[in-house]
Enzyme design. Structure first.
Site, short mmCIF file in Angstrom:
data_model
loop_
_atom_site.label_atom_id
_atom_site.label_comp_id
_atom_site.label_asym_id
_atom_site.label_seq_id
_atom_site.Cartn_x
_atom_site.Cartn_y
_atom_site.Cartn_z
N SER A 1 -4.74 -2.87 7.43
CA SER A 1 -5.27 -2.40 5.68
C SER A 1 -5.52 -5.03 5.14
O SER A 1 -6.38 -4.60 3.94
CB SER A 1 -4.23 -2.51 5.22
OG SER A 1 -3.80 -1.53 5.19
N CYS B 1 18.78 4.88 -1.89
CA CYS B 1 18.25 5.29 -3.30
C CYS B 1 19.27 6.09 -3.43
O CYS B 1 19.67 6.20 -4.87
CB CYS B 1 16.99 5.31 -3.18
SG CYS B 1 17.02 6.70 -1.63
N GLU C 1 21.26 9.07 6.50
CA GLU C 1 20.98 8.98 5.33
C GLU C 1 22.11 9.19 4.84
O GLU C 1 23.58 8.77 4.19
CB GLU C 1 19.92 10.36 4.17
CG GLU C 1 20.10 10.09 3.48
CD GLU C 1 18.80 8.87 1.92
OE1 GLU C 1 18.79 8.04 2.06
OE2 GLU C 1 18.32 8.36 3.88
N VAL D 1 6.53 2.73 -2.66
CA VAL D 1 7.63 1.60 -3.04
C VAL D 1 6.38 0.90 -3.61
O VAL D 1 6.40 0.09 -4.75
CB VAL D 1 8.32 1.79 -2.11
CG1 VAL D 1 9.33 0.40 -2.67
CG2 VAL D 1 9.51 2.60 -1.94
N THR E 1 0.66 -1.30 -0.27
CA THR E 1 -0.06 -0.36 0.15
C THR E 1 0.94 1.30 0.16
O THR E 1 0.43 2.58 -0.38
CB THR E 1 -1.22 -0.27 1.39
OG1 THR E 1 -0.32 0.06 2.39
CG2 THR E 1 -1.82 -1.27 0.84
N GLY E 2 2.09 1.50 0.30
CA GLY E 2 3.22 2.68 0.30
C GLY E 2 3.57 2.86 -0.97
O GLY E 2 3.37 2.34 -2.13
N ASN F 1 14.85 7.58 -8.14
CA ASN F 1 14.78 7.24 -7.08
C ASN F 1 13.92 5.92 -6.86
O ASN F 1 13.86 5.46 -6.26
CB ASN F 1 14.81 7.95 -5.87
CG ASN F 1 13.53 8.84 -5.71
OD1 ASN F 1 13.02 9.94 -6.80
ND2 ASN F 1 12.53 9.31 -4.81
N HIS G 1 17.29 11.87 -7.73
CA HIS G 1 17.87 12.11 -7.09
C HIS G 1 18.99 12.74 -7.71
O HIS G 1 19.76 11.50 -8.42
CB HIS G 1 18.63 10.38 -5.92
CG HIS G 1 17.13 10.50 -4.63
ND1 HIS G 1 16.15 11.47 -4.91
CD2 HIS G 1 17.75 10.16 -3.93
CE1 HIS G 1 15.40 10.82 -3.22
NE2 HIS G 1 16.51 9.79 -2.39
N ARG H 1 20.94 -4.46 5.47
CA ARG H 1 22.19 -4.10 4.46
C ARG H 1 23.04 -4.28 5.39
O ARG H 1 24.11 -4.31 4.68
CB ARG H 1 22.03 -2.86 4.32
CG ARG H 1 20.67 -2.43 3.22
CD ARG H 1 20.40 -0.61 2.63
NE ARG H 1 19.27 -0.31 2.20
CZ ARG H 1 18.37 0.33 2.38
NH1 ARG H 1 19.06 1.86 2.51
NH2 ARG H 1 17.58 0.54 1.65
#
Length: 358
Positions: A40, A157, A209, A15, A12-13, A335, A250, A117
């Site tokens: 949801s 990203c 970031e 991305v 739903t987002g 991005n 970006h 990551r």
């Protein structure tokens, strides 16, 4: 190539929505289930959305699919899907455990999230740059005691706007890199309607970031040793990251110094000739020309260039000598395409081609 049945976790987002657009009519991947938070779950997809956030219309075939609970319905999801894409908005520790749960249920996870990551046996892949890191999946499976299940992630990203441009120049001995990124609001899952404070404004801080921008390239450039990725120790990278009033794309202002300084002509030739495993394999989402250099002084620009090669290319411009570093240049990438969902779909195509999804 066989057709793989796919689940989208976090559908739903922004991305997640981008995943659904990219997977609509994908030649290899067929979306069979959608999952999101318990708020949801049980609703039709169209009713679960707070709003469709992308310019392109929502594909009708998803509208009446019933959204499953990403946490409570793992067994139901993994029974249907050969693998899952994951792009959820949760606390990092919760994401880590959720992705482990899918992997241990023998469902590979291709993740857009940052939670894994830093995990040494989880490959963090830019498909053209470090496809050899996929070999750590075998060690990860041993650790998780799985036959099929594993987690693979794509990098942050903003890295896509400059790391692919630095990568073919590593042979000259990159010493120091300074980069400032100017990041679109879709990187925060926002539109101008949902982020009015960005209009006529620049916000000089994006939480976490800058550390990602300085650390993640070293893992990407690391080596696989005894089933783990050992990050590189150089180059030294310093970064600043700003949120700017741009919808998608970006931009990076990058400065670099070398042990053996190349000529401008050598750099341009290296960028023109650089390609990777996705181009060799003719993967469906791979740009035919990975790096596009613009000779005009005012390019690349988000509004003009973000959809280069369907948003999957990396753009560069304004390469010139610098009086502190050796060279400076502008990098740019879309991005939510190359940087997020598109990069994850390309990673999944690479995983499929190399046999990791079988």
């Amino acid at each position: 190539m066989k057709k793989y049945k796919v689940g989208v976790i976090g559908a739903t987002g922004m991305v997640g929505q981008r995943f659904l657009l990219l997977l609509n009519n994908h030649p290899w991947f067929d979306v069979v289930c959608l999952a999101a938070s318990s708020r949801s779950a049980g609703k039709k997809y169209r009713d679960a959305l707070k709003g469709w956030l992308l310019k392109e219309p929502m594909p009708e075939k998803y509208a009446d699919m019933t959204v499953l609970d990403a946490t409570a319905d793992i067994d139901k999801i993994t029974a249907q899907a050969d693998f899952c894409f994951c792009a959820v908005n949760m606390k990092k520790e919760e994401i880590r455990e959720l992705e482990y749960a899918y992997a241990k249920a023998e469902c590979p996870v291709v993740s857009n999230n940052s939670a894994h990551r830093g995990t040494p046996d989880v490959p963090m892949i830019i498909p053209e740059v470090n496809p050899e890191h996929l070999e750590v999946i075998n060690a990860q499976r041993q650790r998780l005691n799985t036959k099929r299940g594993f987690i693979a992630v794509k990098s942050n990203c903003s890295l896509q706007s400059y790391v692919p441009l630095l990568h073919p120049l590593k042979k000259y001995g990159i010493k120091n890199v300074a980069v400032t990124t100017y990041q679109a609001i879709s990187g925060a899952g926002k539109t101008f309607e949902t982020m009015p404070e960005i209009v006529d404004n620049v916000i000089p801080y994006i939480g976490g970031e800058e550390q990602k921008s300085e650390v993640e390239p070293l893992k990407i450039w690391g080596k696989v040793v005894n089933g783990q990725i050992v990050p590189a120790t150089s180059p030294a990278i310093t970064a600043q990251c700003l949120r700017v009033p741009v919808s998608d794309g970006h931009t990076a202002a990058c400065f670099v110094s070398f042990e053996n300084k190349p000529t401008k002509e050598q750099i341009l030739k290296d960028w023109q000739e650089f390609s990777g495993r996705p181009q060799e394999l003719y993967l469906p989402s791979a740009p035919r020309q990975f790096i596009h250099y613009f000779s005009e002084d005012d390019r690349p620009q988000p509004k003009l260039d973000r959809n280069t090669e369907l948003g999957m290319a990396v753009c560069a411009g304004r390469l010139r000598e610098d009086n502190v570093f050796d060279y400076k240049f502008i990098g740019f990438s879309h991005n939510t395409l190359r940087g997020a969902a598109g990069g994850a779909v390309l990673l999944a195509e690479l995983l499929a081609s190399e046999g990791y999804l079988d």
